[in-house]
Design a protein around this motif. Sequence first.
Motif, PDB file in Angstrom:
ATOM      1  N   UNK A 229       1.179  -1.209  -0.071  1.00 40.43           N
ATOM      2  CA  UNK A 229       0.201  -0.313  -0.186  1.00 40.43           C
ATOM      3  C   UNK A 229       0.455   1.431  -0.187  1.00 40.43           C
ATOM      4  N   UNK A 230       2.197   1.496   0.211  1.00 41.94           N
ATOM      5  CA  UNK A 230       3.159   2.730   0.217  1.00 41.94           C
ATOM      6  C   UNK A 230       3.736   2.797  -1.018  1.00 41.94           C
ATOM      7  N   UNK A 231       4.493   1.922  -1.331  1.00 35.50           N
ATOM      8  CA  UNK A 231       5.561   1.543  -2.320  1.00 35.50           C
ATOM      9  C   UNK A 231       5.321   1.543  -3.993  1.00 35.50           C
ATOM     10  N   UNK A 232       6.062   2.555  -4.435  1.00 31.30           N
ATOM     11  CA  UNK A 232       6.034   2.635  -6.267  1.00 31.30           C
ATOM     12  C   UNK A 232       5.746   1.819  -6.635  1.00 31.30           C
ATOM     13  N   UNK A 233       4.929   1.329  -7.872  1.00 32.76           N
ATOM     14  CA  UNK A 233       4.872  -0.217  -8.667  1.00 32.76           C
ATOM     15  C   UNK A 233       6.321   0.633  -9.428  1.00 32.76           C
ATOM     16  N   UNK A 242       8.872  -0.845   2.814  1.00 36.05           N
ATOM     17  CA  UNK A 242       6.940  -1.157   2.721  1.00 36.05           C
ATOM     18  C   UNK A 242       6.928  -1.874   4.113  1.00 36.05           C
ATOM     19  N   UNK A 243       5.757  -2.716   4.265  1.00 40.48           N
ATOM     20  CA  UNK A 243       5.143  -3.264   5.339  1.00 40.48           C
ATOM     21  C   UNK A 243       3.715  -4.029   4.354  1.00 40.48           C
ATOM     22  N   UNK A 258      11.704  -4.945   1.877  1.00 37.99           N
ATOM     23  CA  UNK A 258      12.830  -4.377   1.298  1.00 37.99           C
ATOM     24  C   UNK A 258      13.051  -4.655  -0.028  1.00 37.99           C
ATOM     25  N   UNK A 259      13.113  -4.055  -1.056  1.00 35.81           N
ATOM     26  CA  UNK A 259      14.002  -4.247  -2.935  1.00 35.81           C
ATOM     27  C   UNK A 259      14.623  -3.151  -2.543  1.00 35.81           C
TER      28      UNK A 259
END
Length: 554
Positions: A229-233, A242-243, A258-259
Amino acid sequence: MYSNDDYLLDLLQESGNLDPHEVQEAVIHKGKRTALEYLMETGKVSEELLAQTMAMNSGMEYVDLSGFVPDAATLELMPAETAVKYHVIPVGMEGGRLSVAVADPLDFQAMDSLPHLVSFPLDFYCAPKSQITQYLTEFFGYQKEADGSLSFSGSEAAAIVTETDAPIIRMVTELLSEAVVARASDIHVEPLEKRLRIRYRVDGVLQEVASHPKHLHAPIMARLKIMTGSMSIDERRVPQDGRIQARVGSKDIDLRVSTVPTNHGESVVMRILDKSSLLLGLSDLGFFSDDHATFTELLGLPDGIILITGPTGSGKTTTLYACLNTINRPDRKIITVEDPVEYQLAGINQVPVKEDIGMSFGAALRSMLRQAPNIIMIGEIRDAETANIAINASLTGHLVFSTLHTNDAPSSVARMVNMGVKPFLIASAVRAMMAQRLVRKLCAECKAPAELNEKQMRALGLDASRTADARIMGPTGCPKCKGKGFRGRMCILEIFKVDDQVRGMVNEGLSTPQLRKRARELGMRTLREDGVRKVLAGLTTADEVIESTMGDAD
């Protein structure tokens, strides 16, 4: 509704499908809608007619998707977030080219971006917008909101398990569920040159559990990012964090995601934070009764600093939470500052560090002291500012818990001095230092009597007199432990209590070897010695202890 409603009205008039008087009437009566929306709501223009008109104008073929059911292979060819963002769908693959149905050929941003987001050459078709929406909700797991927008049904907390048939969603669901069943602490999704590798870390050991075709990497990554819900695709060039919060079976699970970009694509590691571990006591972590009594006594102190030390992955954070769980009572105010907040603890005020807005450890600590806490937990002492604030807090009547990255307990003093903390402040504030490591526990279901060889005896400093009555055990393997012979992990410890003589030695700036010698005189067992106790008790193996205490000179 569409990218250029006025232009579409002109097209409908030019094609003879709409009378100018009908357009004029729509403009007068449209209210808050567009004229095109009014005409569609009143039935003067159908979605099918509009799609056919746009297809003809754009040189595309019109396609009717009513009753169309895609195969699993087609679904996997386009990331779900790309399909939803541009309101397009994959409908087939032929001759190495992907057929894509679009609702609005005049959305030039979509038409320009799509060829760069999909790994195949594209052929475009035009279809009614409602059919594409139905496709996205039925096969990609999205749901239509009241305003007509689409939201992912799995983005809410506790949404890993879903009943949708979308294969990527099923695949990610199974990936996470199986990791929880396997008691994995981490999930690694790693793109290699020609395949996608999935690995779990179980009891500290990485093991490959699956290998997938490389083309599944993009949709799996997209699904995971959507779930946070928070990471940019769309962002694949920089690391992201993110979580994901979920409920798998009867367990509430947090996943810290983590990416990082690699030469073969984004690699992701998901740390599984099992909330059931919050209920662990010190004995569950591997504290024998004497160490348990010593540490319980330390937890009852009114002030001072208690340091937990060890390298990354040695279980320091879990031990800190176990300490807080032990002393968390209604008559005590406990505040933590963490980067990040890994577990959410009931009844405890937890403050996350946010360096990008100036909320550093130091800034958070200064604010926390004005909250009148009894007990403070600092996720990690990283610099002189944090160390000095922690020391001042301990000297003004607070009990402070924190961690350091050192190899053993006595080295904590040198580490803080190297940060720039004055020795007399360390001597005044620190009450105890505890180093720890994690070793695998033998499976209780299948462990069997074993013997130590000469090399192991020598490494552990043992002789025949100490092993005569010992209960030495070794791994066998059974269904319970998946044939590994080990199940779960436990701590091996060395606890260094600071007495008056030690304070004098710290104040005088004596070396770590001198402090270590004094610690031994006070009865401190080294990490290896505590490990030996657990080998002799049949809880772990000699090789586990030897490997985890390679730097233990004693």
